[in-house]
Design a protein around this motif. Structure first.
Motif, PDB file in Angstrom:
ATOM      1  N   SER A  16      -7.638  -2.533  -4.484  1.00  0.00           N
ATOM      2  CA  SER A  16      -8.445  -1.535  -5.017  1.00  0.00           C
ATOM      3  C   SER A  16      -9.082  -1.060  -3.773  1.00  0.00           C
ATOM      4  N   VAL A  17      -9.008  -1.391  -2.491  1.00  0.00           N
ATOM      5  CA  VAL A  17      -9.571  -0.954  -1.371  1.00  0.00           C
ATOM      6  C   VAL A  17      -8.513  -0.569  -0.265  1.00  0.00           C
ATOM      7  N   LEU A  18      -7.652  -1.048  -0.181  1.00  0.00           N
ATOM      8  CA  LEU A  18      -6.433  -1.053   0.814  1.00  0.00           C
ATOM      9  C   LEU A  18      -5.199  -0.221   0.342  1.00  0.00           C
ATOM     10  N   PRO A  19      -4.572   0.481   0.906  1.00  0.00           N
ATOM     11  CA  PRO A  19      -3.463   1.132   0.635  1.00  0.00           C
ATOM     12  C   PRO A  19      -2.229   0.076   0.208  1.00  0.00           C
TER      13      PRO A  19
ATOM     14  N   ALA B 289      -1.924  -6.323  11.079  1.00  0.00           N
ATOM     15  CA  ALA B 289      -1.355  -7.428  10.139  1.00  0.00           C
ATOM     16  C   ALA B 289      -2.646  -7.770   9.024  1.00  0.00           C
ATOM     17  N   VAL B 290      -2.064  -7.823   7.887  1.00  0.00           N
ATOM     18  CA  VAL B 290      -2.915  -8.127   6.649  1.00  0.00           C
ATOM     19  C   VAL B 290      -2.305  -9.465   5.825  1.00  0.00           C
ATOM     20  N   THR B 291      -3.274 -10.416   5.896  1.00  0.00           N
ATOM     21  CA  THR B 291      -3.190 -11.555   5.222  1.00  0.00           C
ATOM     22  C   THR B 291      -4.084 -11.430   3.949  1.00  0.00           C
ATOM     23  N   LEU B 292      -3.524 -12.260   2.949  1.00  0.00           N
ATOM     24  CA  LEU B 292      -4.148 -12.479   1.654  1.00  0.00           C
ATOM     25  C   LEU B 292      -4.865 -13.769   1.656  1.00  0.00           C
ATOM     26  N   THR B 293      -6.043 -13.748   1.372  1.00  0.00           N
ATOM     27  CA  THR B 293      -6.847 -14.875   1.524  1.00  0.00           C
ATOM     28  C   THR B 293      -6.836 -15.818   0.121  1.00  0.00           C
ATOM     29  N   ASP B 294      -7.137 -17.118   0.183  1.00  0.00           N
ATOM     30  CA  ASP B 294      -7.165 -17.630  -1.117  1.00  0.00           C
ATOM     31  C   ASP B 294      -8.221 -17.461  -2.283  1.00  0.00           C
ATOM     32  N   ASP B 295      -9.174 -16.756  -1.600  1.00  0.00           N
ATOM     33  CA  ASP B 295     -10.379 -16.562  -2.496  1.00  0.00           C
ATOM     34  C   ASP B 295      -9.897 -15.285  -3.156  1.00  0.00           C
TER      35      ASP B 295
ATOM     36  N   ALA C 299       1.900  -4.661   1.148  1.00  0.00           N
ATOM     37  CA  ALA C 299       3.291  -4.874   0.783  1.00  0.00           C
ATOM     38  C   ALA C 299       3.767  -6.000   1.797  1.00  0.00           C
ATOM     39  N   GLY C 300       4.110  -7.132   1.169  1.00  0.00           N
ATOM     40  CA  GLY C 300       4.643  -8.377   2.047  1.00  0.00           C
ATOM     41  C   GLY C 300       3.555  -9.200   2.636  1.00  0.00           C
ATOM     42  N   ALA C 301       2.417  -8.802   2.396  1.00  0.00           N
ATOM     43  CA  ALA C 301       1.383  -9.417   3.126  1.00  0.00           C
ATOM     44  C   ALA C 301       1.442 -10.927   2.723  1.00  0.00           C
ATOM     45  N   PRO C 302       1.370 -11.895   3.852  1.00  0.00           N
ATOM     46  CA  PRO C 302       1.353 -13.309   3.541  1.00  0.00           C
ATOM     47  C   PRO C 302       0.051 -13.901   2.937  1.00  0.00           C
TER      48      PRO C 302
END
Length: 81
Positions: free
Chosen positions: A68-71, A5-11, A76-79
């Motif tokens: 620029s780092v991850l595919p 699972a991938v989550t995007l962070t506030d920073d 796609a769809g990461a919360p």
């Protein structure tokens, strides 16, 4: 089947959870920008490995711009957290 699972962070970064749903306590983090190869491979500057009590990899922190780092398929769809 193994899930990631991938989550995007506030920073503006991202976190790749290698064991989503499992209770993994991070005991040590290793920033890859300290490696000699970081001069040749710019992506290493953005990565930090999170290890559990047994030294197993449980997650990867991505600083800066994860696209620029991850595919794109991982993002796609990461919360956002």
């Amino acid at each position: 089947m193994v899930e990631i699972a991938v989550t995007l962070t506030d920073d503006g970064g991202a976190y790749v959870h290698l064991m989503p749903g499992a209770s993994s306590i991070v005991r040590e983090s290793v920033a890859l920008d300290e490696l000699e190869a970081a001069d040749r491979v710019p992506t290493l500057d953005a990565l930090t490995l999170d290890l559990d009590h047994y030294g197993r990899l449980v997650g990867i922190r991505v600083a800066g711009s994860p696209d620029s780092v991850l595919p794109p398929e991982l993002l796609a769809g990461a919360p956002r957290t």
